[in-house]
Design a protein around this motif. Sequence first.
Motif, PDB file in Angstrom:
ATOM      1  N   UNK A 264      -0.728  -7.152  37.438  1.00 55.11           N
ATOM      2  CA  UNK A 264      -1.643  -6.077  37.077  1.00 55.11           C
ATOM      3  C   UNK A 264      -0.884  -4.802  36.726  1.00 55.11           C
ATOM      4  N   UNK A 265       0.224  -4.558  37.410  1.00 55.42           N
ATOM      5  CA  UNK A 265       1.032  -3.365  37.128  1.00 55.42           C
ATOM      6  C   UNK A 265       1.516  -3.352  35.679  1.00 55.42           C
ATOM      7  N   UNK A 266       1.911  -4.524  35.170  1.00 61.21           N
ATOM      8  CA  UNK A 266       2.368  -4.624  33.787  1.00 61.21           C
ATOM      9  C   UNK A 266       1.203  -4.440  32.818  1.00 61.21           C
ATOM     10  N   UNK A 267       0.059  -5.020  33.162  1.00 64.22           N
ATOM     11  CA  UNK A 267      -1.150  -4.830  32.348  1.00 64.22           C
ATOM     12  C   UNK A 267      -1.482  -3.353  32.230  1.00 64.22           C
ATOM     13  N   UNK A 268      -1.499  -2.657  33.357  1.00 61.48           N
ATOM     14  CA  UNK A 268      -1.845  -1.229  33.367  1.00 61.48           C
ATOM     15  C   UNK A 268      -0.849  -0.411  32.545  1.00 61.48           C
ATOM     16  N   UNK A 269       0.443  -0.751  32.649  1.00 59.53           N
ATOM     17  CA  UNK A 269       1.473  -0.017  31.914  1.00 59.53           C
ATOM     18  C   UNK A 269       1.318  -0.205  30.406  1.00 59.53           C
ATOM     19  N   UNK A 270       1.028  -1.418  29.983  1.00 62.85           N
ATOM     20  CA  UNK A 270       0.842  -1.691  28.550  1.00 62.85           C
ATOM     21  C   UNK A 270      -0.406  -0.983  28.027  1.00 62.85           C
ATOM     22  N   UNK A 271      -1.482  -1.065  28.798  1.00 66.89           N
ATOM     23  CA  UNK A 271      -2.716  -0.380  28.387  1.00 66.89           C
ATOM     24  C   UNK A 271      -2.495   1.124  28.251  1.00 66.89           C
ATOM     25  N   UNK A 272      -1.791   1.699  29.221  1.00 70.16           N
ATOM     26  CA  UNK A 272      -1.549   3.140  29.202  1.00 70.16           C
ATOM     27  C   UNK A 272      -0.658   3.535  28.031  1.00 70.16           C
ATOM     28  N   UNK A 273       0.336   2.704  27.733  1.00 67.13           N
ATOM     29  CA  UNK A 273       1.227   2.995  26.606  1.00 67.13           C
ATOM     30  C   UNK A 273       0.444   3.044  25.299  1.00 67.13           C
ATOM     31  N   UNK A 274      -0.390   2.058  25.081  1.00 67.45           N
ATOM     32  CA  UNK A 274      -1.173   2.031  23.849  1.00 67.45           C
ATOM     33  C   UNK A 274      -2.164   3.192  23.798  1.00 67.45           C
ATOM     34  N   UNK A 275      -2.721   3.558  24.945  1.00 74.86           N
ATOM     35  CA  UNK A 275      -3.702   4.655  24.981  1.00 74.86           C
ATOM     36  C   UNK A 275      -3.072   5.989  24.581  1.00 74.86           C
ATOM     37  N   UNK A 276      -1.789   6.164  24.888  1.00 81.21           N
ATOM     38  CA  UNK A 276      -1.135   7.436  24.549  1.00 81.21           C
ATOM     39  C   UNK A 276      -0.330   7.348  23.250  1.00 81.21           C
ATOM     40  N   UNK A 277      -0.429   6.225  22.555  1.00 77.71           N
ATOM     41  CA  UNK A 277       0.234   6.094  21.264  1.00 77.71           C
ATOM     42  C   UNK A 277       1.658   5.598  21.325  1.00 77.71           C
ATOM     43  N   UNK A 278       2.076   5.071  22.465  1.00 80.37           N
ATOM     44  CA  UNK A 278       3.416   4.493  22.585  1.00 80.37           C
ATOM     45  C   UNK A 278       3.390   2.995  22.276  1.00 80.37           C
ATOM     46  N   UNK A 279       4.587   2.408  22.301  1.00 77.49           N
ATOM     47  CA  UNK A 279       4.728   0.991  21.953  1.00 77.49           C
ATOM     48  C   UNK A 279       5.007   0.137  23.186  1.00 77.49           C
ATOM     49  N   UNK A 280       4.642  -1.146  23.075  1.00 74.96           N
ATOM     50  CA  UNK A 280       5.032  -2.174  24.029  1.00 74.96           C
ATOM     51  C   UNK A 280       6.101  -3.025  23.350  1.00 74.96           C
ATOM     52  N   UNK A 281       7.282  -3.049  23.948  1.00 71.79           N
ATOM     53  CA  UNK A 281       8.416  -3.784  23.378  1.00 71.79           C
ATOM     54  C   UNK A 281       8.701  -4.989  24.261  1.00 71.79           C
ATOM     55  N   UNK A 282       8.559  -6.175  23.705  1.00 71.36           N
ATOM     56  CA  UNK A 282       8.833  -7.399  24.453  1.00 71.36           C
ATOM     57  C   UNK A 282      10.321  -7.704  24.417  1.00 71.36           C
ATOM     58  N   UNK A 283      10.889  -7.991  25.571  1.00 73.27           N
ATOM     59  CA  UNK A 283      12.281  -8.430  25.655  1.00 73.27           C
ATOM     60  C   UNK A 283      12.263  -9.955  25.631  1.00 73.27           C
TER      61      UNK A 283
END
Length: 374
Positions: A264-283
């Motif tokens: 859930x922590x990762x879900x929340x971080x990705x959601x928050x990134x997109x909400x503020x206009x940042x990117x999710x980068x998959x390693x």
Amino acid sequence: MKTDDFDYDLPERCIAQEPAAVRDACKMLVMNRETGELEDRIFRDIIEYLEPGDVLVANETRVMPARLLGAKRGTGGQAEVFLLRQRMGTAADAYVATEGPDGALGSNQQAIWEVLVRPGKRLKPGSGAIVDFCDAEGNVVLSAEIVDWGADSGRGERIARLTTTRPSLDEALHAVGHTPLPPYIKHYAGDEELYQTVYSRHESSAAAPTAGLHFTPELIERLRAKGIEWHTVELEVGLDTFRIVDEDDPEKHIIHTEFYTVPQETVDACDAAHARGNRVIAVGTTSVRSLESAYDRELGRLRARNREATSLYILPGYTFGVVDALVTNFHVPRSTLMMLVSAFSTRENIMAAYKHAIESDYRLLSFGDAMFIE
């Protein structure tokens, strides 16, 4: 679309046979996923391409000592057992024994695994075949009894009951097991820890999520200091990651199933990134498959997952729901991973990038250099 569309000539000289001397000093080919524009950099330069608030998501799985070399009980003939997937719960109940070949068993002294074996003709289910594995002193510490055919018997998979006289199977596996390397790495005899990421935690995979091999603790700390978030998923990487697609039509290929977890922590971080206009980068592609598998298309958002099965097969035409940029290695020709990265950009861009990498003496595949596709 044909499988041949994802083929390329891979010179033997380009297949990295050992890791980079310094993890984050390897080459990195940066590619714009829209235009295909290329730039040659060093991996530690990746920090220049990320902004505060961006989220990196890495697969924290660790490679198991899954390669077991032993002898067939009764004949002494050499035998190999390769651990693929552990069976749990009802899938294992039918094979659990109260006593092993050598006496009573404790709760941590047995497990049921799907395996590959060699030689297959001498280790058939129903024959009572048992393979023993010895420690450095010559003591048998682990045994594998071949009890049934596995889910993919056509490829030779078996079900084995592993038992040990040690306090736990985990202890026994670390006493006799070896870290498996990809088949195209021929003679590497160096530190097996260099085939693990520095942030790996749970031993659950038969192969490493190799895009993460380039990160060092120091680089991760520098990224965090810049305001770039680091979060994890776990996908249990199987041997099928090395398979090429045999079918002429890639859409007829049946991709392997793997288990994955997205906290859930990762879900929340990705959601928050997109909400503020940042990117999710998959390693790595395993992080891509985890995040995209966890994306609920009906709800239009990520959902936490706990060791769920995925057979997500990403081909050109796929619409990505979560991942905005990708850290990856260079992949085997005709593989599902070539198709995934082509879906993330275009086939033409990827093929041009690979041509440039080969002409520029990049080191390819698991121990090789990196790409950053943004």
